[in-house]
Write a protein that holds these residues in place. Structure first.
Motif, PDB file in Angstrom:
ATOM      1  N   GLY A 118       0.965  -1.201  -0.059  1.00 20.83           N
ATOM      2  CA  GLY A 118      -0.009  -0.106  -0.109  1.00 20.83           C
ATOM      3  C   GLY A 118       0.838   1.333   0.055  1.00 20.83           C
ATOM      4  O   GLY A 118       0.472   2.536   0.436  1.00 20.83           O
ATOM      5  N   ARG A 169      -7.368   2.784  -4.841  1.00 22.47           N
ATOM      6  CA  ARG A 169      -6.917   1.519  -4.777  1.00 22.47           C
ATOM      7  C   ARG A 169      -6.955   0.635  -5.764  1.00 22.47           C
ATOM      8  O   ARG A 169      -7.974   1.122  -6.700  1.00 22.47           O
ATOM      9  CB  ARG A 169      -7.673   1.025  -3.297  1.00 22.47           C
ATOM     10  N   PRO A 200      -7.977  -6.498  -0.508  1.00 19.26           N
ATOM     11  CA  PRO A 200      -7.135  -5.435  -0.048  1.00 19.26           C
ATOM     12  C   PRO A 200      -6.225  -6.047   0.880  1.00 19.26           C
ATOM     13  O   PRO A 200      -6.332  -7.052   1.460  1.00 19.26           O
ATOM     14  CB  PRO A 200      -8.193  -4.716   0.637  1.00 19.26           C
TER      15      PRO A 200
END
Length: 355
Positions: free
Chosen positions: A270, A328, A333
């Motif tokens: 991330g 994103r 995730p």
């Protein structure tokens, strides 16, 4: 009235194929008899049709061949509202589609949309240019064409092409062969573009002489690059620290073009992309330009533009990120437990790939 019979044939196309495209794309009625074109309809529709035909004829006069894609793009440019501060003459279809960047073996590389021409003009006018947009908008291809053009015009003495060696969501494992063999898969798109623009026989010679260098981003550290045209591709996969390192390699007489798509970040854990951060940092600097391309500038199959738009709509519906949060990617995730587990996993030595 079209005076030249050849121009009329080029305007109408084989078996009137281009005429049918004009009739489908324009609201005005078009009637052709001999060398005379008659337009009927509402005043605004007739004006648009007249401008379209005039631009197509001007393109022919500049030596361009009218194709179905040329007709569709000309109508689209003229029907779209002009941007604030736009120069109508510089951004007319004949000026955009008639701008030749590079020619090789009868094939000419040129911008195909107004935003692409703005991007090319920005490269001419600025030392550092960022080309940001989705796949298929010609960001890297046009930058490569400008680099080869600058080399042939002796404006620079070498071309340096680089990109970060980041895997796109897959782990390829250990690659066999020499160092060059290991990094080639990451740099292959740059080689492909080079082969489109230069004689394949000359590329090994130019690379051996150092006139063209293709290398991963990690090899840029500690260098000062003078009299070079430098392209950083896939810049969305740089960290802010890598972006700073790369930009500070700029030497005298050099030009930098950075290309990337901020919606396709492949950085692990991330991390925020250096391409997203750099716009906040350098937005007010002179001689630095940011050119933004959209799905309307896609020059691959027309379906690619629709795919890009569909993914953007899906992302907005399913990933409503805050304005200061990076977009994103699709997929699962990363969970906090996953990230912490990765830090706890001890490093292992090289392993044989699974057979």
């Amino acid at each position: 009235m079209v005076a030249d019979e050849r121009q009329m044939m080029g305007l109408l196309g084989s078996r009137d194929s281009l005429l049918r495209l004009l009739e489908d794309g324009l609201a005005a009625d078009i009637h052709v008899r001999g060398n005379r074109v008659t337009l009927k309809g509402a005043a605004a529709d007739v004006a648009l049709a007249e401008r379209t035909i005039s631009e197509l004829l001007a393109l022919q006069e500049s030596g361009s061949v009218i194709t179905p894609d040329t007709v569709r793009r000309t109508i689209g440019m003229l029907a779209a509202p002009a941007g604030a501060g736009a120069d109508p003459a510089a951004e007319s279809p004949s000026a955009v589609l008639g701008l030749n960047i590079l020619s090789r073996r009868g094939r000419t590389i040129r911008p195909k949309t107004v935003n692409q021409k703005r991007y090319v003009d920005a490269i001419d006018a600025h030392t550092i240019v960022f080309g940001i947009g989705p796949a298929g908008t010609g960001k890297t291809y046009l930058a490569m064409a400008k680099a080869v053009q600058a080399l042939q015009a002796k404006q620079v003495t070498r071309i340096i092409l680089t990109r970060p060696a980041v895997e796109a969501g897959e782990r390829l494992g250990f690659l066999p062969g020499t160092l060059s063999d290991k990094i080639d898969p990451y740099l292959r798109p740059l080689y492909d573009a080079l082969h489109d623009m230069l004689d394949p026989e000359s590329i090994p010679r130019l690379m051996a002489a150092g006139t063209i260098e293709v290398a991963p981003l990690a090899y840029m550290r500690g260098r000062s690059l003078n009299d070079a045209f430098i392209i950083l591709d896939e810049a969305q996969n740089t960290t802010p620290e890598q972006m700073k390192m790369f930009l500070t390699r700029l030497g005298f007489g050099s030009k930098i073009v950075v290309t990337g798509d901020v919606t396709q970040v492949d950085l692990p854990g991330g991390q925020r992309s250096g391409l997203q951060v750099v716009r906040e940092i350098l937005a007010d600097l002179d001689d630095v330009a940011f050119s933004v391309l959209t799905s309307g500038d896609v020059v691959r199959h027309r379906l690619v533009g629709h795919i890009v738009d569909a993914y953007e709509r899906w992302d907005k519906q399913n990933n409503p990120a805050a304005p200061d949060e990076q977009p994103r990617r699709l997929g699962r995730p990363t969970r906090r437990s996953d990230a912490s587990a990765a830090h706890r996993t001890p490093a292992r030595g090289p392993q044989e790939p699974t057979r």
